[in-house]
Design a protein around this motif. Sequence first.
Motif, short mmCIF file in Angstrom:
data_model
loop_
_atom_site.label_atom_id
_atom_site.label_comp_id
_atom_site.label_asym_id
_atom_site.label_seq_id
_atom_site.Cartn_x
_atom_site.Cartn_y
_atom_site.Cartn_z
N HIS A 190 0.83 -1.21 0.00
CA HIS A 190 0.00 0.00 0.00
C HIS A 190 0.87 1.26 0.00
O HIS A 190 0.61 2.21 -0.75
N LEU A 191 1.91 1.25 0.83
CA LEU A 191 2.81 2.41 0.88
C LEU A 191 3.58 2.56 -0.43
O LEU A 191 3.77 3.68 -0.93
N ALA A 192 4.04 1.43 -0.97
CA ALA A 192 4.78 1.48 -2.23
C ALA A 192 3.92 2.04 -3.35
O ALA A 192 4.41 2.78 -4.22
N ASP A 193 2.63 1.70 -3.35
CA ASP A 193 1.71 2.24 -4.36
C ASP A 193 1.59 3.76 -4.26
O ASP A 193 1.22 4.42 -5.23
N LYS A 194 1.89 4.29 -3.08
CA LYS A 194 1.85 5.74 -2.88
C LYS A 194 3.25 6.35 -2.98
O LYS A 194 3.49 7.47 -2.52
N ASN A 195 4.17 5.57 -3.57
CA ASN A 195 5.55 6.02 -3.79
C ASN A 195 6.29 6.33 -2.50
O ASN A 195 7.12 7.24 -2.45
N ILE A 196 5.98 5.57 -1.46
CA ILE A 196 6.70 5.69 -0.19
C ILE A 196 7.56 4.44 -0.02
O ILE A 196 7.03 3.34 0.15
N PRO A 197 8.88 4.56 -0.11
CA PRO A 197 9.75 3.39 0.07
C PRO A 197 9.57 2.81 1.47
O PRO A 197 9.35 3.54 2.44
N VAL A 198 9.68 1.49 1.57
CA VAL A 198 9.48 0.81 2.85
C VAL A 198 10.75 0.06 3.23
O VAL A 198 11.35 -0.65 2.41
N LEU A 199 11.14 0.21 4.50
CA LEU A 199 12.32 -0.47 5.03
C LEU A 199 11.88 -1.44 6.13
O LEU A 199 10.82 -1.27 6.74
N LEU A 200 12.71 -2.44 6.38
CA LEU A 200 12.51 -3.36 7.50
C LEU A 200 13.58 -3.09 8.54
O LEU A 200 14.73 -2.80 8.19
N CYS A 201 13.22 -3.19 9.81
CA CYS A 201 14.24 -3.07 10.85
C CYS A 201 14.00 -4.11 11.93
O CYS A 201 12.91 -4.68 12.04
N GLY A 202 15.00 -4.33 12.73
CA GLY A 202 14.89 -5.30 13.82
C GLY A 202 16.25 -5.62 14.39
O GLY A 202 17.28 -5.15 13.89
N GLY A 203 16.25 -6.41 15.43
CA GLY A 203 17.49 -6.78 16.09
C GLY A 203 18.15 -7.98 15.42
O GLY A 203 17.65 -8.52 14.43
N PRO A 204 19.27 -8.42 15.99
CA PRO A 204 20.03 -9.53 15.39
C PRO A 204 19.53 -10.92 15.77
O PRO A 204 20.07 -11.92 15.31
N GLY A 205 18.48 -10.98 16.58
CA GLY A 205 18.00 -12.28 17.06
C GLY A 205 17.28 -13.08 15.98
O GLY A 205 16.83 -12.55 14.97
N PRO A 206 17.13 -14.39 16.20
CA PRO A 206 16.50 -15.27 15.21
C PRO A 206 15.02 -14.94 14.97
O PRO A 206 14.53 -15.12 13.86
N LEU A 207 14.30 -14.47 16.00
CA LEU A 207 12.89 -14.15 15.81
C LEU A 207 12.72 -13.02 14.81
O LEU A 207 11.88 -13.10 13.90
N ASP A 208 13.50 -11.97 14.97
CA ASP A 208 13.42 -10.83 14.04
C ASP A 208 13.70 -11.27 12.61
O ASP A 208 13.00 -10.88 11.67
N ARG A 209 14.75 -12.10 12.45
CA ARG A 209 15.12 -12.55 11.12
C ARG A 209 14.05 -13.44 10.50
O ARG A 209 13.73 -13.33 9.31
N THR A 210 13.48 -14.33 11.32
CA THR A 210 12.44 -15.24 10.82
C THR A 210 11.22 -14.47 10.35
O THR A 210 10.68 -14.74 9.26
#
Length: 246
Positions: A190-210
């Motif tokens: 939805h954000l990309a359709d409005k020309n808003i780039p989207v990033l992911l963030c999180g910590g180094p733990g396995p839950l965040d990566r999964t």
Amino acid sequence: MSAIGDVCHAAAMVNRIRRARPDIRITWIIGKIEYQLLNGMDGVEFVIYDKKTGRKGMQAIRQQFKAQRFDVLCVMQIALRANLLSRAIRAKVRLGFDKSRSKEGHSLFINKRIARQQHPHVLEGFMAFADAMGIEPVEKPAWQLPLSESDLAKGITLKQQYGRYGIICPAASKAERNWTAEGYAAAAKHLADKNIPVLLCGGPGPLDRTIGDAILAAGAPIKDDLIGNTTLKELAGVLAEASLVI
């Protein structure tokens, strides 16, 4: 005190005390990960406690403070570990939560309570500790995290690269607070359709990566995957520059 969200809200309460009473000496027992975010905070002596050390770590805290007696100890977590750790600190006033929020034997470790509140936000609950100590109220809380220019640089660079951007922080400490990967992917589209780039963030733990991998697999149009690639202070700078945080 542990958990990133909790220490951020507690920082606002501590800053309220410092603003009203700069003469008060503040000692904060904090988790080693959370310390990475607040290291350098003015007017606070930090004592790092690694919860993995268990009873041995508690004994070390007791030994460190055996010759000290504090005027007030704020027991701002109700978890049994925090309650037990509080016994290592001698204090005239042991301030804790109201009876309705006292769990895991919390009432046994305190001798004074904050006022009861109806469905308070975490920040409001913590501010009640300052109220109970007679600290002057503030109209607007101030977090004032100790961020340097180098901590802020990553967020500034992303702002220059993408202009306005949204960022998804998908992994909570409790599973019931996590949304679905498909839901996050739909929000990103939805954000990309409005020309808003989207990033992911999180910590180094396995839950965040999964969870991050599941969002990517669900087709989310992610411009930059920052999971595990920032320090806590850098992440604060990245979030500060974002136009939208989910």
